[in-house]
Write a protein that holds these residues in place. Structure first.
Motif, PDB file in Angstrom:
ATOM      1  N   TRP A 683       0.830  -1.207   0.000  1.00 15.29           N
ATOM      2  CA  TRP A 683       0.000   0.000   0.000  1.00 15.29           C
ATOM      3  C   TRP A 683       0.868   1.263   0.000  1.00 15.29           C
ATOM      4  CZ3 TRP A 683      -4.762   1.406  -1.022  1.00 15.29           C
ATOM      5  CH2 TRP A 683      -5.231   2.639  -0.580  1.00 15.29           C
ATOM      6  N   ASP A 684       1.948   1.229   0.785  1.00 16.68           N
ATOM      7  CA  ASP A 684       2.802   2.414   0.915  1.00 16.68           C
ATOM      8  C   ASP A 684       3.732   2.607  -0.276  1.00 16.68           C
ATOM      9  OD1 ASP A 684       1.642   2.910   3.334  1.00 16.68           O
ATOM     10  OD2 ASP A 684       3.220   1.948   4.521  1.00 16.68           O
ATOM     11  N   ASP A 685       3.770   1.632  -1.185  1.00 16.06           N
ATOM     12  CA  ASP A 685       4.615   1.761  -2.375  1.00 16.06           C
ATOM     13  C   ASP A 685       4.032   2.721  -3.402  1.00 16.06           C
ATOM     14  OD1 ASP A 685       6.822   0.266  -1.760  1.00 16.06           O
ATOM     15  OD2 ASP A 685       6.050  -1.602  -2.608  1.00 16.06           O
ATOM     16  N   PHE A 686       2.814   3.164  -3.182  1.00 17.14           N
ATOM     17  CA  PHE A 686       2.178   4.041  -4.163  1.00 17.14           C
ATOM     18  C   PHE A 686       1.736   5.331  -3.488  1.00 17.14           C
ATOM     19  CE2 PHE A 686       1.907  -0.258  -5.674  1.00 17.14           C
ATOM     20  CZ  PHE A 686       2.314  -0.138  -7.001  1.00 17.14           C
ATOM     21  N   GLU A 687       1.676   6.386  -4.292  1.00 18.34           N
ATOM     22  CA  GLU A 687       1.523   7.722  -3.732  1.00 18.34           C
ATOM     23  C   GLU A 687       0.134   8.032  -3.210  1.00 18.34           C
ATOM     24  OE1 GLU A 687       1.822   8.279  -8.292  1.00 18.34           O
ATOM     25  OE2 GLU A 687       2.528   6.891  -6.761  1.00 18.34           O
ATOM     26  N   ASN A 688      -0.827   7.069  -3.314  1.00 15.08           N
ATOM     27  CA  ASN A 688      -2.113   7.295  -2.666  1.00 15.08           C
ATOM     28  C   ASN A 688      -2.051   6.964  -1.179  1.00 15.08           C
ATOM     29  OD1 ASN A 688      -1.786   4.622  -3.426  1.00 15.08           O
ATOM     30  ND2 ASN A 688      -3.973   4.204  -3.473  1.00 15.08           N
ATOM     31  N   SER A 689      -0.879   6.566  -0.675  1.00 12.15           N
ATOM     32  CA  SER A 689      -0.669   6.353   0.760  1.00 12.15           C
ATOM     33  C   SER A 689       0.015   7.573   1.361  1.00 12.15           C
ATOM     34  CB  SER A 689       0.204   5.117   0.994  1.00 12.15           C
ATOM     35  OG  SER A 689       0.642   5.064   2.338  1.00 12.15           O
ATOM     36  N   TRP A 690      -0.423   7.972   2.565  1.00 10.05           N
ATOM     37  CA  TRP A 690       0.236   9.112   3.207  1.00 10.05           C
ATOM     38  C   TRP A 690       1.606   8.741   3.777  1.00 10.05           C
ATOM     39  CZ3 TRP A 690      -4.926   8.360   5.519  1.00 10.05           C
ATOM     40  CH2 TRP A 690      -4.947   7.462   6.593  1.00 10.05           C
ATOM     41  N   ASP A 691       1.932   7.436   3.772  1.00  7.14           N
ATOM     42  CA  ASP A 691       3.259   6.999   4.201  1.00  7.14           C
ATOM     43  C   ASP A 691       4.164   6.666   3.023  1.00  7.14           C
ATOM     44  OD1 ASP A 691       2.926   7.200   6.986  1.00  7.14           O
ATOM     45  OD2 ASP A 691       1.748   5.347   7.013  1.00  7.14           O
ATOM     46  N   PHE A 692       3.762   7.100   1.829  1.00  8.02           N
ATOM     47  CA  PHE A 692       4.563   6.844   0.623  1.00  8.02           C
ATOM     48  C   PHE A 692       5.903   7.565   0.708  1.00  8.02           C
ATOM     49  CE2 PHE A 692       5.775   8.445  -3.616  1.00  8.02           C
ATOM     50  CZ  PHE A 692       6.018   7.250  -4.257  1.00  8.02           C
ATOM     51  N   LYS A 693       6.992   6.847   0.335  1.00  2.66           N
ATOM     52  CA  LYS A 693       8.325   7.448   0.313  1.00  2.66           C
ATOM     53  C   LYS A 693       8.889   7.497  -1.103  1.00  2.66           C
ATOM     54  CE  LYS A 693       8.756   7.961   4.804  1.00  2.66           C
ATOM     55  NZ  LYS A 693       7.443   7.400   5.196  1.00  2.66           N
ATOM     56  N   VAL A 694       8.931   6.346  -1.750  1.00  2.00           N
ATOM     57  CA  VAL A 694       9.514   6.286  -3.089  1.00  2.00           C
ATOM     58  C   VAL A 694       8.887   5.119  -3.841  1.00  2.00           C
ATOM     59  CG1 VAL A 694      11.428   4.818  -2.325  1.00  2.00           C
ATOM     60  CG2 VAL A 694      11.682   6.174  -4.422  1.00  2.00           C
ATOM     61  N   HIS A 695       8.718   5.278  -5.149  1.00  2.00           N
ATOM     62  CA  HIS A 695       8.144   4.216  -5.961  1.00  2.00           C
ATOM     63  C   HIS A 695       9.063   2.999  -5.933  1.00  2.00           C
ATOM     64  CE1 HIS A 695       6.540   2.054  -9.425  1.00  2.00           C
ATOM     65  NE2 HIS A 695       5.454   2.817  -9.318  1.00  2.00           N
ATOM     66  N   PRO A 696       8.521   1.782  -5.841  1.00  2.00           N
ATOM     67  CA  PRO A 696       9.373   0.593  -5.709  1.00  2.00           C
ATOM     68  C   PRO A 696      10.334   0.403  -6.871  1.00  2.00           C
ATOM     69  CG  PRO A 696       7.067  -0.011  -6.138  1.00  2.00           C
ATOM     70  CD  PRO A 696       7.091   1.435  -5.780  1.00  2.00           C
ATOM     71  N   LEU A 697       9.976   0.841  -8.069  1.00  2.00           N
ATOM     72  CA  LEU A 697      10.882   0.692  -9.213  1.00  2.00           C
ATOM     73  C   LEU A 697      12.105   1.594  -9.088  1.00  2.00           C
ATOM     74  CD1 LEU A 697       8.315   0.516 -12.159  1.00  2.00           C
ATOM     75  CD2 LEU A 697       9.483  -1.371 -11.007  1.00  2.00           C
ATOM     76  N   LEU A 698      12.004   2.618  -8.246  1.00  2.00           N
ATOM     77  CA  LEU A 698      13.103   3.560  -8.090  1.00  2.00           C
ATOM     78  C   LEU A 698      13.777   3.452  -6.731  1.00  2.00           C
ATOM     79  CD1 LEU A 698      11.269   6.667  -9.581  1.00  2.00           C
ATOM     80  CD2 LEU A 698      12.837   5.126 -10.762  1.00  2.00           C
TER      81      LEU A 698
END
Length: 732
Positions: A683-698
């Protein structure tokens, strides 16, 4: 119109030698109501004049045949067996070419003896004694096919078609409706049917026993005070006039809990004025006496018992009923008050005599929903003989997954251990395929969608749903297992009363006023306005769908003040809207209330409030919570939920009733912890989460290779587009 009739309809459909012509009458009338129906559907509540249009739904031909053959036909087979006819029910049905007749299953000795004992009362039954009523006849489809079946029965008893026709019209068929045009079509259809077999019928002064239930607003008991001689006459007339004052709303739901002495009232209206009494007043009185006689005629038939009842009742949720109809249904049909079709289920049962049959096609909600539990309890006092569970698309003109139907036949006899037959046709996705599948089940009763079960099993499941497909192991668990409600609290959440005002997606707000980790409602809310809000969302298991926030500043001050303003009758007791507040901010499990196919629960850590659409479960022990999460995300739990309520809604009561069996607790809890952690990371791997840090591909690119362009464009491209870039970078 004539051009369209000629060019658009197959000529064969008008061929009276092959049937089908009556269906044209029904379809034409349904489409005649299309525009009024569309206008009425937009209204918050239906007016009395809207009822005929919004409840008009033409019953497919094969379902009519199913209902009539398995009720009227079954009763006649009972009569023949009472007369010691040696043929089996299958042989008798085949002799009459009843291809939709479903033979009953093998019964135990006790049930068989009760059936035989009841049949002894039928030895002297004559065809003229058998009556069939359709309490909402529409354009007469059921009555016309019942005419054909009665004609077969009379001919088998040696009657000529001409004599049989007279008897059928005079003694056997009865119908009621509130729609004058539908009544006229029924009258016409039956008259033409009779004319087909008796060329002199139209000169016989015989009328079909079908009636338009009118309302009489211009009559009062005072109109007859000079003729009334007893208090009982006055009371009975008052009751009649009160009932028919709103006849166009009540229709054949009209019934009288206490008997009415019709002979006494008829003695009043039969008095003739002398010649010297003729005046304008006496003429007016005669007109009123004539109207009272019409009321008496219909009322006597509404109070009568019939051998067989068959109908497709009108559908109308309680929220759409006008005040007059709503009050009447709540007062007289408490078990079926949630929908008009359920009220008619109660009413048709009242119409039918002991050992008679009644058949209906209705929405299938009554089989499962808690709001119909009392109705199920009353109906299962009778015997559920057969059910064709149709599901969606039973009617060609109704698409989608919302309207789900079932057709069934009950006998007005209490056979608790009776093994009924159930055809599960919900997986066949068209009207024609359902019919084909049903006929295949009649021919081959080993098909995998035909079930036979003892109706006593329904009471083993909480709420007594008509879950005929439940296997023995599950039924056993319901009886001996512990339910979720014994180990956890399950409840609805808050209704804000104004979501547009109090709810936001988290990226729409000023994040400085947002606390995603509130541990308790007791914290100081001076700097915090928004907190996480569980509101269902798309299907997802284990963790996620954390997108909404709710304005809970100063312990929900604005929401509570607004609730008190809109619902002053609540006073300070806001529990109906601010539901289960002691469980706010606690860790728990949440799920989506509405789903078209799947069910999944998600772990919700401390810090969230929950909504009705995100109902939740709580325990006092963290490991118990994770164990229940594993159970509720299993295929077994979904199977059990479908037994209780295979509709689009996963209700709190259905979760509460799931049985719990403990084993391998430590191992299961360990697995769930890993699943929750993985789902949280996902869930946190995508920017619709408020705990998002960085996309998993990057995530494996060194920070010094990530340009400020990446942070300003990529990270802010979707859900985080309104989040201050420096907050994402960790800069205060």
């Amino acid at each position: 119109m004539i051009q369209h009739l000629i060019n658009d309809i197959d000529e064969a459909d008008f061929d009276v030698t092959r049937g089908g012509q009556f269906e044209i009458i029904g379809w034409l009338y349904q489409y005649y109501n299309t525009e009024p129906k569309e206008v009425a559907f937009k209204k918050r509540k239906y007016a009395e004049t809207d009822i005929p249009a919004v409840t008009q739904l033409f019953t497919p031909d094969w379902i009519v045949k199913y209902m009539v053959e398995n009720s009227l036909g079954r009763y006649w087979i009972d009569v023949l067996h009472a007369r010691n006819d040696s043929r089996s029910e299958v042989e008798i049905a085949q002799a009459y070419h009843w291809q939709y007749y479903m033979p009953e299953s093998q019964q135990n000795e006790q049930v068989s003896l009760k059936i035989i004992e009841a049949q002894k009362e039928l030895t002297e039954v004559k065809l003229e004694d058998i009556t069939l009523v359709d309490a909402a006849m529409g354009s007469g489809h059921v009555l016309v096919y019942a005419f054909d079946v009665f004609l077969q029965l009379y001919e088998s008893e040696g009657y000529s078609k001409r004599d049989a026709t007279e008897n059928i019209i005079q003694y056997n068929l009865y119908g009621f409706d509130i729609d004058t045009r539908a009544f006229q079509l029924s009258y016409f259809a039956l008259s033409m049917k009779a004319r087909e077999y008796n060329r002199r019928f139209l000169t016989l002064e015989l009328s079909p026993n079908v009636f338009d239930i009118l309302e009489y607003t211009d009559l009062s008991v005072q109109d007859f005070e000079d003729l009334i001689t007893t208090d009982q006459q006055s009371s009975d007339i008052t009751r009649l006039l009160n009932a028919f004052h709103d006849g166009n709303s009540y229709g054949s739901l009209i019934h009288f809990t206490d008997p009415i002495d019709f002979l006494e009232i008829e003695s009043i209206i039969d008095t003739k004025p002398g010649e010297h009494q003729l005046s304008f007043e006496s003429i007016e009185l005669e007109e009123k006496k004539h109207k009272l006689k019409e009321i008496i005629t219909v009322s006597k038939l509404l109070c009568r018992k019939y051998t067989v009842g068959v109908m497709n009742p009108p559908y109308m949720g309680s929220g759409k009923m006008n005040d007059v109809l709503s009050k009447y249904v709540k007062r007289h049909f408490t078990a079926g008050k949630a929908d008009l079709f359920a009220a008619f289920m109660e009413r048709l049962r009242m119409f039918v005599s002991a050992n008679g049959y009644y058949a209906m096609i209705t929405q299938h909600a009554w089989m499962f929903l808690s709001s119909f539990e009392k109705l199920r309890q009353s109906l299962t006092q009778d015997t559920l003989i057969n059910m064709a569970h149709l599901g969606t698309r039973a009617f060609e003109e109704i698409g989608g997954e919302v309207v789900q139907s079932t057709a069934f036949v009950l006998k007005n006899q209490n056979l608790t251990e009776y093994v009924g037959t159930y055809e599960r046709l919900i997986d066949f996705n068209s009207q024609d395929r359902k019919e084909t599948a049903y006929l295949a089940a009649v021919r081959d009763q080993t098909v995998d969608y035909l079930y036979r079960t003892n109706q006593a099993n329904f009471k083993k499941i909480p709420g007594s749903p008509i879950a005929y497909w439940a296997n023995k192991n599950i039924l056993s668990e319901f009886q001996i297992g512990t339910n979720i409600t014994d180990v956890a609290f399950v409840g609805l959440g808050m209704r804000t009363g104004d979501n547009k005002r109090f709810l936001r997606l988290w990226h729409e707000i000023n994040c400085e006023l947002f606390d995603p980790n509130s541990k308790s409602a007791d914290i100081t809310f001076k700097a915090v306005k928004w907190v996480p809000y569980n509101k269902g969302g798309n299907f997802r298991k284990w963790y996620g769908n954390k997108e909404y926030v709710v304005n809970w500043k100063n312990d929900g001050q604005e929401i509570k003040a607004n609730t008190k303003r809109v619902y002053p009758q609540l006073g300070n007791n806001l529990g109906w809207k601010i539901t289960n507040e002691p469980y706010y901010f606690k860790e728990g499990l949440t799920w989506t209330f509405i789903s078209s196919s799947k069910f999944g629960v998600r772990f919700s850590p401390q810090g969230s409030i929950f909504d009705v659409a995100g109902s939740s479960l709580f325990t006092t022990n963290h490991k118990d919570l994770l164990y229940l999460e594993a159970l509720l995300n299993s295929k077994a739990a979904y199977y059990i939920l479908q037994l209780q309520n295979p509709t689009l809604n996963f209700q709190v009561i259905n979760i509460k009733n799931i049985p719990v069996k403990y084993y391998n607790e430590s191992k299961i809890v360990s697995i769930v912890e890993k699943l929750n952690r993985l789902s949280s990371l996902d869930w946190d791997d995508f920017e619709n989460s408020w705990d998002f840090k960085v996309h998993p591909l990057l995530s494996h690119i060194a920070d010094d290779n990530l340009s400020i362009w990446y942070y300003s464009v990529v990270l802010t491209n979707r859900g985080a587009k309104n989040v201050p870039i420096f907050r994402l970078l960790g800069v205060k």
